[in-house]
Scaffold this motif. Structure first.
Motif, mmCIF file in Angstrom:
data_model
loop_
_atom_site.group_PDB
_atom_site.id
_atom_site.type_symbol
_atom_site.label_atom_id
_atom_site.label_comp_id
_atom_site.label_asym_id
_atom_site.label_seq_id
_atom_site.Cartn_x
_atom_site.Cartn_y
_atom_site.Cartn_z
ATOM 1 N N GLU A 19 0.724 -1.356 0.010
ATOM 2 C CA GLU A 19 -0.130 -0.012 -0.084
ATOM 3 C C GLU A 19 0.834 1.217 -0.096
ATOM 4 O OE1 GLU A 19 -3.331 -0.208 -0.259
ATOM 5 O OE2 GLU A 19 -2.966 -2.301 -0.307
ATOM 6 N N LEU A 20 2.153 1.317 0.325
ATOM 7 C CA LEU A 20 3.009 2.264 0.238
ATOM 8 C C LEU A 20 3.175 3.085 -1.191
ATOM 9 C CD1 LEU A 20 6.154 1.278 2.529
ATOM 10 C CD2 LEU A 20 4.198 2.635 3.103
ATOM 11 N N THR A 21 3.055 4.288 -0.896
ATOM 12 C CA THR A 21 3.543 5.272 -2.059
ATOM 13 C C THR A 21 5.033 5.875 -1.710
ATOM 14 O OG1 THR A 21 2.406 7.231 -1.311
ATOM 15 C CG2 THR A 21 1.080 5.589 -2.647
ATOM 16 N N THR A 22 5.734 6.444 -2.630
ATOM 17 C CA THR A 22 6.672 7.201 -2.349
ATOM 18 C C THR A 22 6.502 8.227 -1.370
ATOM 19 O OG1 THR A 22 6.381 8.629 -4.341
ATOM 20 C CG2 THR A 22 7.896 6.740 -4.396
ATOM 21 N N GLY A 23 5.281 8.790 -1.358
ATOM 22 C CA GLY A 23 4.826 9.821 -0.640
ATOM 23 C C GLY A 23 4.710 9.487 1.069
ATOM 24 N N ASP A 24 4.662 8.159 1.120
ATOM 25 C CA ASP A 24 4.602 7.644 2.564
ATOM 26 C C ASP A 24 6.051 7.592 3.375
ATOM 27 O OD1 ASP A 24 1.583 7.300 2.692
ATOM 28 O OD2 ASP A 24 1.789 5.332 1.555
ATOM 29 N N LEU A 25 7.057 7.376 2.687
ATOM 30 C CA LEU A 25 8.219 7.117 3.040
ATOM 31 C C LEU A 25 8.692 8.133 4.194
ATOM 32 C CD1 LEU A 25 10.221 6.286 -0.138
ATOM 33 C CD2 LEU A 25 9.092 4.717 1.516
ATOM 34 N N ASP A 26 8.160 9.238 4.164
ATOM 35 C CA ASP A 26 8.665 10.496 5.162
ATOM 36 C C ASP A 26 7.690 10.215 6.458
ATOM 37 O OD1 ASP A 26 10.813 11.343 3.885
ATOM 38 O OD2 ASP A 26 9.712 12.601 2.625
ATOM 39 N N ARG A 27 6.537 9.302 6.280
ATOM 40 C CA ARG A 27 5.769 9.483 7.506
ATOM 41 C C ARG A 27 6.457 8.911 8.614
ATOM 42 N NH1 ARG A 27 -0.171 7.793 7.035
ATOM 43 N NH2 ARG A 27 -0.665 8.600 4.830
ATOM 44 N N PRO A 28 6.328 9.416 9.840
ATOM 45 C CA PRO A 28 6.859 9.234 10.978
ATOM 46 C C PRO A 28 6.609 8.053 11.610
ATOM 47 C CG PRO A 28 5.365 10.904 11.478
ATOM 48 C CD PRO A 28 5.351 10.730 9.941
ATOM 49 N N THR A 29 7.471 7.198 12.250
ATOM 50 C CA THR A 29 7.121 5.847 13.030
ATOM 51 C C THR A 29 7.332 5.956 14.317
ATOM 52 O OG1 THR A 29 9.271 4.978 12.462
ATOM 53 C CG2 THR A 29 7.685 4.415 10.793
ATOM 54 N N SER A 30 6.992 5.271 15.082
ATOM 55 C CA SER A 30 7.016 5.267 16.579
ATOM 56 C C SER A 30 8.565 4.774 17.040
ATOM 57 C CB SER A 30 5.929 4.630 17.375
ATOM 58 O OG SER A 30 5.907 3.045 17.099
ATOM 59 N N GLY A 31 8.972 3.984 16.046
ATOM 60 C CA GLY A 31 10.237 3.233 16.582
ATOM 61 C C GLY A 31 11.508 3.978 16.345
#
Length: 160
Positions: A19-31
């Motif tokens: 489901e990922l797009t290149t725009g999702d790569l910068d989304r923050p993660t909790s880890g």
């Protein structure tokens, strides 16, 4: 070794990666990874490292430079979603094959910590780690994650 539990959870994770797009790569993660792109790179590297530790020919994997890793993480993506799961599945299948080629009680040297673990112990740790990362990725994408019943049962048994 039976790798059905690991395969189940790696397929769950691959589903989120599809489901990922290149725009999702910068989304923050909790880890510790910090963002989805860094988490993706970590997943790939971890699969390859575990596979190399488990194989008889434990030749070191060539880890690309930071710039090469950043370029590689963008390469397989379709701008509208999908693509990341293909390379993840390839590395996950290498890891699964490496586990399935070893006996549960075989000892595996873990060079970074100068000690040995059984294949079964390493397997349990890897399953737990993949479940954690699947949950982390799902949260970053605003989705929920519930491990399949066979995975939850395995993790419950592994903790005892």
């Amino acid at each position: 070794m039976d790798v059905s539990v690991l395969h189940s959870v790696t397929e769950d994770l691959a589903g989120y990666l599809s489901e990922l797009t290149t725009g999702d790569l910068d989304r923050p993660t909790s880890g510790a990874a910090g963002n989805v792109g860094a988490l993706y790179r970590r997943l790939m590297e971890q699969n390859l490292q575990v596979a190399s530790v488990l194989t008889v020919d434990a030749s070191p994997w060539v880890v690309p430079s930071g710039a090469e890793r950043r370029a590689a993480v963008h390469a397989p993506a379709n701008a509208y979603g999908g693509g990341y799961e293909n390379e993840y599945r390839r590395t996950a299948s290498l890891m699964e094959a490496a586990f399935s080629s070893r006996a549960d009680s075989a000892l595996v040297p873990l060079h970074q910590r100068d000690y040995e673990r059984t294949v079964a112990e390493l397997y349990a740790a890897v399953v737990g780690e993949v479940v954690h990362h699947a949950s982390e990725l799902a949260r970053a994408l605003g989705l929920g994650y519930q491990p399949r019943s066979m995975v939850a049962a395995y993790l419950g048994d592994a903790e005892e």
